[in-house]
Design an enzyme around this catalytic site. Structure first.
Site, PDB file in Angstrom:
ATOM      1  CG  ASP A  11      -1.930  -1.153   1.207  1.00  0.00           C
ATOM      2  OD1 ASP A  11      -1.876  -1.980   0.287  1.00  0.00           O
ATOM      3  OD2 ASP A  11      -2.745  -1.231   2.142  1.00  0.00           O
ATOM      4  CG  ASP A  49      -6.530   0.016   1.381  1.00  0.00           C
ATOM      5  OD1 ASP A  49      -6.865  -1.154   1.622  1.00  0.00           O
ATOM      6  OD2 ASP A  49      -6.914   1.000   2.055  1.00  0.00           O
ATOM      7  CG  HIS A  51     -11.166   0.858   0.308  1.00  0.00           C
ATOM      8  ND1 HIS A  51     -11.206  -0.438   0.761  1.00  0.00           N
ATOM      9  CD2 HIS A  51     -10.275   1.500   1.114  1.00  0.00           C
ATOM     10  CE1 HIS A  51     -10.387  -0.572   1.790  1.00  0.00           C
ATOM     11  NE2 HIS A  51      -9.802   0.587   2.027  1.00  0.00           N
ATOM     12  CG  HIS A  65      -8.503   5.090   2.951  1.00  0.00           C
ATOM     13  ND1 HIS A  65      -9.514   4.868   3.868  1.00  0.00           N
ATOM     14  CD2 HIS A  65      -7.920   3.883   2.746  1.00  0.00           C
ATOM     15  CE1 HIS A  65      -9.525   3.591   4.206  1.00  0.00           C
ATOM     16  NE2 HIS A  65      -8.575   2.953   3.536  1.00  0.00           N
ATOM     17  CE  LYS A  90      -3.884  -4.090   1.570  1.00  0.00           C
ATOM     18  NZ  LYS A  90      -4.782  -3.190   2.295  1.00  0.00           N
ATOM     19  CB  CYS A 135      -1.965  -2.774   5.299  1.00  0.00           C
ATOM     20  SG  CYS A 135      -3.724  -2.335   5.240  1.00  0.00           S
TER      21      CYS A 135
END
Ligand code: VGL
Ligand code: ZN
Length: 195
Positions: A11, A49, A51, A65, A90, A135
């Site tokens: 990340d 990351d 989302h 974020h 992820k 993470c």
């Protein structure tokens, strides 16, 4: 360390660096060490990351974020991405967060990272990135659980420190689980003397 080792970049994205929406103090400072470390590994992989807008974690724990396809979700510009063989995404499930690069937080779904490494004969993993206390920690703990000889490079990570001391406790927790904690200088010297 040996040729069966892989470097995992966790990340290293704009939103986790100063100026980002979930900024980790000095998050950008790890990049020079990360770039140097990459040169010593035949296999480098990364996580992002990633989302969907309206992710459940935005209503509870975290500000929005790393929303898919936004600038905040991009790798930090200074990060050398030319050596990254594969990126694992992820946190893509709207309802379940994913701190580890291997599984979501309920261990219901794998990202594919574990199988990818095992298919390539990887036995040892070295983990760097953001954030140490989320993470990086959960990625390292899952790596141990999957049977990888696991090392975290302390100066190539930074913690978000929601509570003061979280980073220190994360290192202690990882060490107790069998994760080796080292410094980039030590790892670079060790790998230089092998080749
Ligand atoms: C992370 C909080 C929320 C991380 C990701 O990459 O450590 N932390 N999402
Ligand atoms: Zn997240």
């Amino acid at each position: 360390m040996n040729s069966n080792s892989a470097l995992i970049l966790v990340d290293i994205q704009n939103d986790f660096c100063p100026g980002g929406s979930l900024a980790v103090k000095e998050g950008d400072r790890i990049v020079p060490a990360v770039n140097e470390l990459q040169k010593r590994f035949a296999l480098v992989v990364a996580t992002k990351d990633w989302h969907p807008a309206g992710h459940s974690s935005f209503e509870t724990l975290w500000p929005p974020h790393c929303v898919q396809e936004t600038a905040g979700a991009e790798f930090v510009a200074a990060l050398d991405t030319s050596r990254v063989a594969r990126v694992f995404l992820k946190g893509t499930d709207l309802e379940i967060d994913s701190y580890s690069g291997f599984f979501d937080n309920e261990h219901l779904r794998a990202t594919g990272l574990g199988d990818y490494l095992k298919e390539r004969g990887v036995t040892d993993v070295v983990v760097v990135g953001l954030a140490t206390d989320y993470c990086v920690k959960f990625t390292a703990l899952d790596a141990v659980m999957l049977g990888f000889n696991t090392t975290v490079v302390a100066d190539a990570c930074r913690g978000v420190e929601v509570n003061e001391g979280d980073t220190r406790r994360a290192f202690a927790e990882m060490a107790a689980a069998g994760v080796h904690i080292t410094e980039s200088r030590q790892l670079l010297d060790a790998r230089a003397s092998e080749s």
